[in-house]
Motif scaffolding. Sequence first.
Motif: not given
Length: 730
Positions: A722-730
Motif C-alpha cells: 500500500e505504500e513505499s518509502e524512498m531513502i536517499v542514503v548518500k
Amino acid sequence: MSANTPAPMEMESRLMDMLDLRHPSLDRVRKAAGQGEQPDKIYADLKQHWITKQVLVMFVRQEETEEICRYVRQYGGEALQQAMRTADEVVSGTFLFRFPWDMERTRVPVTFSGLVDWNHVPDRDVEWSYMLNRHRYWIALGQAYLLTGEGKYAAVCCQQMEDWIDRNPVPQHSSPNAIPENETLAWRSIEAGLRCVNWIKSLPYLLRSSHMTPRLTAKVLVSLHEHAEYLASSFSGWKRISNWGVLESCGLFMVSVFAPEFRRAPLWRQLSLQRLEETARLQVLQDGIHWEQSPTYHHEVLNCYLDVIRVACQEAIPLPGVVIQAARKMAYASLLEAKPNHRQPLRGDSDDNDVRSVLTAAALLFGDAELRFGGYDQVDYDNAWSFGIEEVRRYAKMPLSAPTQISHGFEHAGHYIMRSGWDEHAMYLNFHCGPLGGGHGHADMLHIDVHAYGRDFLTDLGRYNYSEHTPLRRELKCCRAHNTTLVDGVDFTEVTGTWAYGRIAHPSGTRWIPGRDIDYAEGSHDGYFGLKDPVRPIRKILFIKPGFWILIDTFISGELHSYSQLFHFAPGKVCLDGDSGICRTENGKGEPNFAIIPAEPDHLRAGLHAGTLSREYNWAEPHSYVEYERKGTKVTSLMQVLYPLAPGDEQIPVVEKVPVCRYTGEPASDEDVLAWRIQLPASLRTVLVAVCHHAPAGPLDSYVIEGNQIFGEVVVINQGLEESEMIVVK
C-alpha cells in the motif's frame, strides 16, 4: 650446583646490595645481616617478610584463599578444568599451550623425560620455545596447589623455577647503558616482560609451600632484579610503537610493585609508567583500536594495561591519565567490535578468542554498566583469582545495560560494524578499509566478515603460525585469503615474508553513514594505481535492517580487465548453483544458513573451491570459498545480496537488474547508474536500490526507476503493498 648458580655467600652479597635495607619493612632482615647471621637465616626472614607483607593484595589475600577456591570450584567451568589439566600435564613433563590468551597455542604435546630443555624448538617453530619460556603454566601449578593441597604441584613448579634460573643466565651488556647484545630463546625482552608478570602471579600461591625454600625465594628475588634491570635497559624507540613495549613495561612495573624493597624499584616504576604513557599515546588510535590491526594483539596490550590499572588501584599508585583513558577506549572498542557470539574477529594475526574475560576485568575497573553487559554473567576463573572475592561479589551486584550504539564505525582504524542488535542471534557484518597495521596486519583491504543467528558465515582465514618455512603462513596473509576483490589476479598488497611486505595498498574514499533503517559503508584503495592501466576498486555495502546486506563492487578503468570477488565460508557444507550463481551453505536441520545471490549471473563465471582456515595458532581445517569473475572496461560492477536464513527458512530473495532512465525519458548508461530489484521471500515487500557512479551534478543526474524519480548517489526504495518509502542514503 649448576655452573651458573651463585655460591651461597655470593648470592647473599648480591641480594643485600640489591635491597634497600633502610626500607621500614626490612627491619628483621637488616638486623640479621648486621649481626652476621648465616645466609639461610637471612633468607628465611626474607621469605617470611614476603609471605606477610601487604603487597600480596596484588593478587589473593591469604584470608580469602579458601573462599576463592570454593568459588572457582563451583563456577570455574572449562577454565578450571584447563588449569588443572595443564598442571597435571606439566607435573608429568608434558607441555601444551592451550590457555585462551596464549599468543601461540599448540595442539601437539611435547614431553621431557628428565629436565626441561628450555631451548627446545619443535618443527622449526621458535614460537614454541618462546611460549615455554613465558611460564604461564606456573600460574596453573600454583592454583592447582591451592585448590588440592597436593605438594606435587608446588614441588614441580619450584624445581622448574630453580632449574630455569640456574640454566638461563641473563644476557650481558656490552656497556652499562647498552641494550643486551646476545638475546637467547629464553631472553628476548618480550619474554622477560611476560615472565615477570607470570612469576609474580605464581609466587603468592607458592610462598607458603615448603618447596619454596628460603634459598629459592632469595634466588627468585635476585632473578627478578636481573629481569627488571634487563627490561630497564632493553627499551628502544621501536618498542614505543610496538606491543612489545607494553608487555615489557607491564612486567617492569609489576616487579617495581612486588618488590619495592629493591634500591632500583623507584627508578623501575618511573621508567615503566613513563613508557606505558608513551605507548598509550602512540599505539592506541582515537577510536580505541590498537594500530597493529590484530584483535589478538589489541587484547594482549589491553590485558597489560588492565593489569597495571588493577594493581595501581589496589596499591594506591597514581597512573598517567592517558593510560587509563587508552584502556577504557580499547575496552569499548572490544565491546563494539565483538561478534554476537562474544568472539573477536580473525583480522590480521588473530585467533578465535572470546573477549568476555577482558570485558569483565574492564567492567570491574571502570564500574561501567555497558562493559558489564559485554562481560560474563559472573566473574570468570582468571579474574576471580586476580580481583578477589569482594570484587566477585561487587560484580554480581553491578547494573548492566546494552550499549547505546548498535552499529559503529571505527573511522581511524577503518572498521565498520553493522549489526541488528545486541542479542546473540543478531545480524553482524564487519567491513575493513583501513591501514595495514605492520607485520601483524594482513592484505585484507575491503574484507568483510558476516555472522548471523549465532553462526559465522563469511570469515577471515586466520594466521596459522609465524614460521617462514610454512607456505600456509604466507598464503593466509595474502589478498586471496580474504573476502575482497582482485584485479587481473594481482595482489593489491604484496606479501614477501612472514613479517615483510613489498607494495602496500592504502585506503581511500571511506564513507560511513549509519541510519535507523539502513547502514551504509564505502571504501576504496590505491593498490591498483600502479598497473599500466590503473584501476580504482570501490566497495559499497548497504545493511537493509534488520535482515540482509547488499554488496556492490565497482571497478573504474580505461581498458579491459578481469575482476574477481572472493567469499570465504566458515567450515561446513557449501553448494554453488552453476546456472544462477547462487552460493549457499547447507547446514543441518534446525541450523541457520546463508546465501550469496548475484544480480547478473549471466555476466559472471563462478567457481567453488576448497581452502584452508586457521581459527587458532597451529591449527588448520578445511573450508570452502566461492570466486566470482567478470571482465569489463571503464565502469564495471558486480552486485550480490548477502542473505542470512533463520533456522527452518529455505526461501531466498529474487534479485534482478532493472532498467534506468533519465527523467527526460532517455535510457541511462550502466556507466552512470545501476539499479536492482530485490523481491523478498514470503513477503509483499520489494526493495529497489539505485547506485550512481558519481555524485549528482545537475538535473540530468535525476533518474527514474520503475516509475520512481530519484536524485542521489545511493537511493533505496522500500515498496509495500500500500505504500513505499524512498531513502536517499548518500
